[in-house]
Motif scaffolding. Structure first.
Motif, mmCIF file in Angstrom:
data_model
loop_
_atom_site.group_PDB
_atom_site.id
_atom_site.type_symbol
_atom_site.label_atom_id
_atom_site.label_comp_id
_atom_site.label_asym_id
_atom_site.label_seq_id
_atom_site.Cartn_x
_atom_site.Cartn_y
_atom_site.Cartn_z
ATOM 1 N N ARG A 20 -64.040 39.334 5.717
ATOM 2 C CA ARG A 20 -65.560 39.260 5.834
ATOM 3 C C ARG A 20 -66.029 37.610 7.203
ATOM 4 O O ARG A 20 -65.835 37.296 6.099
ATOM 5 C CB ARG A 20 -66.981 39.218 5.273
ATOM 6 C CG ARG A 20 -68.388 39.483 5.151
ATOM 7 C CD ARG A 20 -68.796 40.886 4.265
ATOM 8 N NE ARG A 20 -70.394 40.773 4.413
ATOM 9 C CZ ARG A 20 -70.712 41.228 5.573
ATOM 10 N NH1 ARG A 20 -70.024 42.585 5.686
ATOM 11 N NH2 ARG A 20 -72.071 41.722 6.159
ATOM 12 N N GLY A 21 -66.821 37.867 7.863
ATOM 13 C CA GLY A 21 -67.053 36.501 8.510
ATOM 14 C C GLY A 21 -65.920 36.140 9.794
ATOM 15 O O GLY A 21 -66.735 35.311 10.158
ATOM 16 N N PHE A 23 -64.263 37.993 12.713
ATOM 17 C CA PHE A 23 -63.270 38.916 13.000
ATOM 18 C C PHE A 23 -62.278 38.497 14.946
ATOM 19 O O PHE A 23 -62.655 37.976 15.589
ATOM 20 C CB PHE A 23 -64.374 39.786 13.902
ATOM 21 C CG PHE A 23 -64.234 41.270 14.642
ATOM 22 C CD1 PHE A 23 -63.966 42.625 13.662
ATOM 23 C CD2 PHE A 23 -63.322 41.304 15.784
ATOM 24 C CE1 PHE A 23 -63.826 43.475 13.744
ATOM 25 C CE2 PHE A 23 -63.192 42.790 15.789
ATOM 26 C CZ PHE A 23 -63.447 43.580 15.376
ATOM 27 N N GLU B 35 -58.645 44.255 13.817
ATOM 28 C CA GLU B 35 -59.242 44.186 14.145
ATOM 29 C C GLU B 35 -59.578 45.596 15.751
ATOM 30 O O GLU B 35 -60.151 45.620 16.311
ATOM 31 C CB GLU B 35 -59.468 43.105 14.853
ATOM 32 C CG GLU B 35 -60.110 42.199 14.075
ATOM 33 C CD GLU B 35 -58.444 41.453 13.693
ATOM 34 O OE1 GLU B 35 -57.893 41.848 13.473
ATOM 35 O OE2 GLU B 35 -58.918 40.720 12.472
ATOM 36 N N ALA B 38 -60.646 48.927 14.060
ATOM 37 C CA ALA B 38 -62.013 48.533 13.207
ATOM 38 C C ALA B 38 -62.200 49.187 15.423
ATOM 39 O O ALA B 38 -63.905 50.012 14.304
ATOM 40 C CB ALA B 38 -62.071 47.067 12.767
ATOM 41 N N VAL B 39 -62.752 48.909 16.321
ATOM 42 C CA VAL B 39 -63.424 49.493 16.967
ATOM 43 C C VAL B 39 -63.172 50.187 17.054
ATOM 44 O O VAL B 39 -63.793 50.855 17.600
ATOM 45 C CB VAL B 39 -62.390 48.307 18.113
ATOM 46 C CG1 VAL B 39 -63.002 48.752 19.194
ATOM 47 C CG2 VAL B 39 -62.958 46.699 18.490
ATOM 48 N N LEU B 58 -70.394 46.707 14.671
ATOM 49 C CA LEU B 58 -69.048 45.890 13.662
ATOM 50 C C LEU B 58 -69.655 44.276 13.514
ATOM 51 O O LEU B 58 -69.025 44.079 12.408
ATOM 52 C CB LEU B 58 -68.625 45.640 14.720
ATOM 53 C CG LEU B 58 -66.981 46.581 15.480
ATOM 54 C CD1 LEU B 58 -66.572 46.593 16.641
ATOM 55 C CD2 LEU B 58 -66.338 47.384 14.148
ATOM 56 N N ALA B 60 -72.895 43.759 11.780
ATOM 57 C CA ALA B 60 -73.497 44.019 10.426
ATOM 58 C C ALA B 60 -71.867 44.809 9.409
ATOM 59 O O ALA B 60 -72.275 43.641 8.709
ATOM 60 C CB ALA B 60 -73.833 45.579 10.720
ATOM 61 N N ASP B 61 -71.358 45.636 10.022
ATOM 62 C CA ASP B 61 -70.129 45.606 8.631
ATOM 63 C C ASP B 61 -68.972 43.979 8.460
ATOM 64 O O ASP B 61 -68.692 43.961 7.490
ATOM 65 C CB ASP B 61 -69.528 46.630 9.773
ATOM 66 C CG ASP B 61 -69.553 47.875 9.671
ATOM 67 O OD1 ASP B 61 -70.984 48.250 9.247
ATOM 68 O OD2 ASP B 61 -69.322 48.528 10.101
ATOM 69 N N HIS B 62 -69.157 43.402 9.650
ATOM 70 C CA HIS B 62 -68.594 42.293 9.256
ATOM 71 C C HIS B 62 -68.653 41.311 9.168
ATOM 72 O O HIS B 62 -67.922 40.045 9.208
ATOM 73 C CB HIS B 62 -67.094 42.607 10.234
ATOM 74 C CG HIS B 62 -66.231 43.613 9.855
ATOM 75 N ND1 HIS B 62 -65.575 44.054 9.439
ATOM 76 C CD2 HIS B 62 -66.121 44.734 11.260
ATOM 77 C CE1 HIS B 62 -64.892 45.219 9.964
ATOM 78 N NE2 HIS B 62 -65.520 46.129 10.847
ATOM 79 N N GLY B 63 -70.188 40.906 8.763
ATOM 80 C CA GLY B 63 -70.781 39.587 9.166
ATOM 81 C C GLY B 63 -70.349 38.743 9.747
ATOM 82 O O GLY B 63 -70.388 37.059 9.431
ATOM 83 N N VAL B 64 -70.137 39.253 10.843
ATOM 84 C CA VAL B 64 -70.245 37.661 12.076
ATOM 85 C C VAL B 64 -71.449 38.158 12.710
ATOM 86 O O VAL B 64 -72.174 39.276 12.927
ATOM 87 C CB VAL B 64 -68.701 38.038 12.828
ATOM 88 C CG1 VAL B 64 -68.160 37.967 11.912
ATOM 89 C CG2 VAL B 64 -68.944 40.060 13.870
ATOM 90 N N LEU B 69 -69.278 38.485 18.465
ATOM 91 C CA LEU B 69 -68.369 39.360 18.664
ATOM 92 C C LEU B 69 -68.588 39.862 20.255
ATOM 93 O O LEU B 69 -66.733 40.117 20.458
ATOM 94 C CB LEU B 69 -69.049 40.710 17.870
ATOM 95 C CG LEU B 69 -67.527 41.163 17.410
ATOM 96 C CD1 LEU B 69 -66.348 41.512 16.961
ATOM 97 C CD2 LEU B 69 -68.431 42.934 16.478
ATOM 98 N N THR B 72 -65.170 38.175 21.628
ATOM 99 C CA THR B 72 -64.365 38.124 21.064
ATOM 100 C C THR B 72 -63.474 39.391 21.648
ATOM 101 O O THR B 72 -62.001 39.852 21.877
ATOM 102 C CB THR B 72 -64.385 38.990 19.574
ATOM 103 O OG1 THR B 72 -64.903 37.430 19.672
ATOM 104 C CG2 THR B 72 -62.486 38.615 19.191
ATOM 105 N N LEU B 73 -64.357 40.703 22.030
ATOM 106 C CA LEU B 73 -63.508 41.840 22.574
ATOM 107 C C LEU B 73 -63.760 42.362 23.872
ATOM 108 O O LEU B 73 -63.450 42.648 24.227
ATOM 109 C CB LEU B 73 -65.173 42.934 21.557
ATOM 110 C CG LEU B 73 -64.913 43.188 20.196
ATOM 111 C CD1 LEU B 73 -65.694 44.398 19.997
ATOM 112 C CD2 LEU B 73 -63.749 43.509 19.253
#
Lengths: 175, 94
Positions: A20-21, A23, B35, B38-39, B58, B60-64, B69, B72-73
């Motif tokens: 978590r935190g 990605f 990752e 997850a997408v 994502l 919300a799910d992963h805390g970023v 994000l 990143t994507l």
């Protein structure tokens, strides 16, 4: 295997694995088929045979040759033969590499080349030599032919070869 | 507005530390990290999802942060499309 959208347990597993935190960038690697790679390699090898004049296989000018597989017959004397009758079903050439209907072309068991030159065909009357042909543990050689259907080589190596020895190693898996 | 849907016939399975994903569209098998999977999991096969929606989900799910994000994507969509794992499509206006 299963669809990712239909398996919540897997989704949960993935989310547990992700910290978590954090990605990271998604990574996608394609798994290539070994057979496909071998096929491409072999076909490149064959392409060189018809374009590279330094190769032992005669260079073909203008028209690319093609190859197909023929199964060897094994006689009880341990010798292997190509059936001219089988070859004639597809190819009608009358050149020196064509065994002819009813004849059998001996292939050297060790080298994969035509066993002898000159009178290398055995007429049907003496083949098989008192033997029954067998398909057990089938073995193959290739018939190389040009666009006109002329047989330009039979075997795997040696004089009049279809393909070079190294090329045959991968080619035999395809033909 | 455009978005992405999960391509039909995508199958996944755990493989080592990552995932194997087969695409019925391309006929190829791919190796994915967590990752990437997850997408795929955040997409639906029958309802297009915009990049903004996906990033919000994502994030919300992963805390970023969703904005981070999205950055990143941004480079993952083309390989996912080429792999036959996702499809690009129009998102109907609400």
């Amino acid at each position: 295997m299963h669809s990712p959208v239909e398996m919540p347990t897997q989704k949960q597993a993935v989310r547990r694995k992700l910290v978590r935190g954090a990605f990271a960038a998604p990574a996608i690697l394609t798994v290539c088929s070994g057979n496909a790679i071998a096929a491409q390699s072999s076909l490149r090898c064959l392409a060189r045979h018809v374009t590279d004049g330094t190769n032992i296989t005669p260079k073909v000018v203008g028209v690319l040759d093609s190859w197909s597989r023929v199964q060897l017959f094994k006689a009880t004397d341990g010798k292997y033969y190509v059936s001219g009758t089988q070859v004639s079903l597809v190819y009608t050439s009358s050149n020196s590499w064509y065994p002819g209907v009813g004849n059998w072309l001996e292939i050297n068991n060790s080298t994969g080349a035509v066993a002898t030159t000159g009178a290398y065909t055995v007429p049907n009357s003496v083949m098989p030599p008192g033997a029954t042909l067998t398909y057990t543990s089938p073995r193959y050689v290739v018939v190389r032919f040009d666009a006109a259907g002329n047989v330009t080589g039979i075997g795997t190596a040696g004089s009049g070869a279809n393909v070079g020895a190294s090329c045959w190693t991968s080619f035999r898996a395809l033909v | 507005m455009t978005g992405f849907v999960l391509a039909p016939g995508v199958l996944t399975a755990p493989l080592g530390t990552g995932w194997a994903a087969y695409s019925a569209v391309s006929g190829e098998t791919h190796l994915l990290n967590d990752e990437s999977l997850a997408v795929l999991e955040a997409l639906h096969s029958d309802e297009p999802t915009t990049v903004a929606e996906l990033c919000s989900r994502l994030a919300a799910d992963h805390g970023v942060e969703a904005m981070a994000l999205a950055t990143t994507l941004q480079d993952c969509w083309r390989p996912l499309l080429e792999a036959g794992l996702v499809r690009h499509c129009a998102v109907p206006l609400a």
